[in-house]
Write an enzyme that holds these catalytic residues in place. Structure first.
Site, PDB file in Angstrom:
ATOM      1  N   HIS A  63       0.814  -1.272   0.102  1.00 24.93           N
ATOM      2  CA  HIS A  63       0.069   0.100   0.118  1.00 24.93           C
ATOM      3  C   HIS A  63       0.950   1.366  -0.079  1.00 24.93           C
ATOM      4  O   HIS A  63       2.160   1.213  -0.001  1.00 24.93           O
ATOM      5  CB  HIS A  63      -0.931  -0.176   1.109  1.00 24.93           C
ATOM      6  CG  HIS A  63      -0.279  -0.009   2.457  1.00 24.93           C
ATOM      7  ND1 HIS A  63       0.260  -0.913   3.060  1.00 24.93           N
ATOM      8  CD2 HIS A  63      -0.333   0.948   3.502  1.00 24.93           C
ATOM      9  CE1 HIS A  63       0.750  -0.542   4.321  1.00 24.93           C
ATOM     10  NE2 HIS A  63       0.564   0.705   4.403  1.00 24.93           N
ATOM     11  N   HIS A  65       1.684   3.938   1.775  1.00 28.52           N
ATOM     12  CA  HIS A  65       2.037   4.614   3.014  1.00 28.52           C
ATOM     13  C   HIS A  65       3.493   4.488   3.213  1.00 28.52           C
ATOM     14  O   HIS A  65       4.132   3.447   2.682  1.00 28.52           O
ATOM     15  CB  HIS A  65       1.399   3.948   4.507  1.00 28.52           C
ATOM     16  CG  HIS A  65       0.179   4.463   4.796  1.00 28.52           C
ATOM     17  ND1 HIS A  65      -0.771   3.865   5.624  1.00 28.52           N
ATOM     18  CD2 HIS A  65      -0.708   5.562   3.944  1.00 28.52           C
ATOM     19  CE1 HIS A  65      -1.728   4.369   5.590  1.00 28.52           C
ATOM     20  NE2 HIS A  65      -1.791   5.452   4.755  1.00 28.52           N
ATOM     21  N   ASP A  67       6.259   4.265   4.886  1.00 25.11           N
ATOM     22  CA  ASP A  67       6.800   3.445   5.622  1.00 25.11           C
ATOM     23  C   ASP A  67       6.961   1.871   4.948  1.00 25.11           C
ATOM     24  O   ASP A  67       7.563   0.992   5.306  1.00 25.11           O
ATOM     25  CB  ASP A  67       6.519   3.136   6.972  1.00 25.11           C
ATOM     26  CG  ASP A  67       5.104   2.907   7.130  1.00 25.11           C
ATOM     27  OD1 ASP A  67       4.119   3.287   6.529  1.00 25.11           O
ATOM     28  OD2 ASP A  67       4.759   1.710   8.042  1.00 25.11           O
ATOM     29  N   HIS A  68       6.172   1.890   3.832  1.00 26.69           N
ATOM     30  CA  HIS A  68       6.218   0.578   2.831  1.00 26.69           C
ATOM     31  C   HIS A  68       6.734   0.838   1.705  1.00 26.69           C
ATOM     32  O   HIS A  68       6.735  -0.176   0.904  1.00 26.69           O
ATOM     33  CB  HIS A  68       4.711   0.100   2.854  1.00 26.69           C
ATOM     34  CG  HIS A  68       4.101  -0.279   4.246  1.00 26.69           C
ATOM     35  ND1 HIS A  68       4.034  -1.767   4.590  1.00 26.69           N
ATOM     36  CD2 HIS A  68       3.794   0.318   5.287  1.00 26.69           C
ATOM     37  CE1 HIS A  68       3.814  -1.591   5.968  1.00 26.69           C
ATOM     38  NE2 HIS A  68       3.400  -0.673   6.240  1.00 26.69           N
ATOM     39  N   HIS A 143      -7.228  -1.446   5.486  1.00 31.69           N
ATOM     40  CA  HIS A 143      -6.561  -0.303   6.100  1.00 31.69           C
ATOM     41  C   HIS A 143      -7.042   1.160   5.783  1.00 31.69           C
ATOM     42  O   HIS A 143      -8.280   1.133   4.903  1.00 31.69           O
ATOM     43  CB  HIS A 143      -5.040  -0.595   5.517  1.00 31.69           C
ATOM     44  CG  HIS A 143      -4.018   0.447   6.310  1.00 31.69           C
ATOM     45  ND1 HIS A 143      -4.118   0.349   7.882  1.00 31.69           N
ATOM     46  CD2 HIS A 143      -2.917   1.046   5.960  1.00 31.69           C
ATOM     47  CE1 HIS A 143      -3.126   1.195   8.170  1.00 31.69           C
ATOM     48  NE2 HIS A 143      -2.632   1.491   7.127  1.00 31.69           N
ATOM     49  N   ASP A 213      -0.494  -3.865   6.597  1.00 29.21           N
ATOM     50  CA  ASP A 213      -1.419  -3.051   7.644  1.00 29.21           C
ATOM     51  C   ASP A 213      -2.818  -3.478   7.496  1.00 29.21           C
ATOM     52  O   ASP A 213      -3.324  -3.164   6.174  1.00 29.21           O
ATOM     53  CB  ASP A 213      -1.045  -1.565   7.428  1.00 29.21           C
ATOM     54  CG  ASP A 213       0.574  -1.324   7.689  1.00 29.21           C
ATOM     55  OD1 ASP A 213       1.272  -2.291   7.728  1.00 29.21           O
ATOM     56  OD2 ASP A 213       0.843  -0.086   7.938  1.00 29.21           O
ATOM     57  N   HIS A 271       5.733  -5.301  12.467  1.00 28.27           N
ATOM     58  CA  HIS A 271       5.175  -3.562  12.427  1.00 28.27           C
ATOM     59  C   HIS A 271       4.734  -3.171  13.733  1.00 28.27           C
ATOM     60  O   HIS A 271       3.774  -2.434  13.746  1.00 28.27           O
ATOM     61  CB  HIS A 271       3.889  -3.540  11.383  1.00 28.27           C
ATOM     62  CG  HIS A 271       3.281  -2.348  10.729  1.00 28.27           C
ATOM     63  ND1 HIS A 271       2.518  -1.552  11.413  1.00 28.27           N
ATOM     64  CD2 HIS A 271       4.030  -1.778   9.543  1.00 28.27           C
ATOM     65  CE1 HIS A 271       2.382  -0.469  10.626  1.00 28.27           C
ATOM     66  NE2 HIS A 271       3.332  -0.424   9.664  1.00 28.27           N
TER      67      HIS A 271
END
Length: 305
Positions: A63, A65, A67-68, A143, A213, A271
């Site tokens: 996805h 975001h 941090d990914h 999410h 997530d 995570h």
């Protein structure tokens, strides 16, 4: 059996800490390397892991975001400086394509290899990658933005031919593949030797599910039934269940419930929220529900058995 491993590069969440890197993994299966998510710091972790990361053929982004996926552009740039010529396949939500191409045009003008983008529909479970030895399926998750997990599943292998049978019946090399595929053998005397006597069962099919997530999904277990290894986000312990619900994350108890209901072999937790200096409570709560739970840590390599 051929190697099937999951290399943990990062298992932290959005806020950087001195303990954990942002989400990233490398799945090694039958001498192929696939990256799953690519947060900041991924390249440093690749160097530390001593993984031959130039062999990575595809990156799967769960996805959009940061941090990914914030580490992906740097990785693409480094591949260019290292003289990569093989295409790099990127599987990600469709919204990412325009932004990714703009960054490539700005920072990597004249890139000498092709970045091939594959738009992923995060709302359905479907095969998005397939070769002769494995498939990768999407796992729809819930999410705050479109998000999915990924299920890596081996294809069945052929039966193993017994060496003593080859020698005893003087089976020529030209017929070994046929027997591995199920054929019987007829001797020069005309006797038929059944395949079951000539061979042993193939290696069991192994599978790995990466659930990024997501809020707790009571029906998620149906999509990952019986996988050998499950990575499921466990951002919080039960004391933060309200925050988990608010931000569409899961507690370790909820991750363990999914693992239990799916009858998986082992659960990897990850995570972690930056609020935790020690994830002991996360592990203890998961093990109370699903004993075969383990904390993921940077540098860990887990065999899928």
């Amino acid at each position: 059996m051929e190697p099937f491993k999951v290399h943990i590069l990062g298992c932290g969440s959005a806020l950087p800490t001195l303990k954990h890197f942002a989400s990233s993994q490398v799945v090694e299966i039958r001498e192929k390397l696939f990256m799953v998510d690519c947060g900041e710091g991924t390249q440093i972790q690749l160097r530390r892991s001593r993984i031959r990361f130039t062999k990575i053929s595809a990156v799967f982004i769960s996805h959009l975001h940061g941090d990914h996926c914030f580490g992906l552009m740097g990785l693409i740039s480094s591949f260019g400086m290292l003289g990569r010529t093989a295409p790099l396949h990127v599987y990600a939500p469709a919204e990412f394509e325009t932004m990714l191409q703009a960054q490539i045009d700005l920072f990597c003008h004249g890139l000498e290899y092709e970045v091939r983008f594959h738009a992923v529909d995060t709302t359905v479970s479907q095969v998005i990658y397939e070769d002769k030895s494995l498939t990768v399926e999407t796992i729809p998750l819930q999410h705050r933005v479109p998000c999915c997990g990924f299920l890596f599943r081996e294809k069945p292998t052929r039966r193993h031919i017994r060496r003593d049978m080859i020698d005893f019946y003087h089976i020529p090399i030209s017929q070994i593949d046929n027997i591995k595929c199920g054929a019987d053998w007829t001797t020069v005397e005309g006797d038929t030797i059944p395949n079951a006597r000539l061979t042993t069962d193939p290696d069991p099919v192994r599978s790995y599910a990466y659930c990024s997530d997501t809020k707790y999904m009571p029906t998620l277990h149906k999509l990952i039934e019986g996988v050998n290894l499950l990575y499921h986000e466990s951002t919080y312990d039960s004391s933060c269940a309200n925050r988990a619900e608010l931000f569409y994350h899961s507690t370790s108890q909820q991750a363990a419930m999914v693992a239990r209901d799916a009858h998986v072999g082992k659960l990897l937790l990850g995570h972690y929220s930056a609020r935790y200096d020690d994830e002991t409570a996360i592990l203890q709560e998961a093990r109370a529900i699903f004993p075969h739970s383990e904390l993921s840590q940077e540098g860990m390599s887990v065999s899928v058995l």
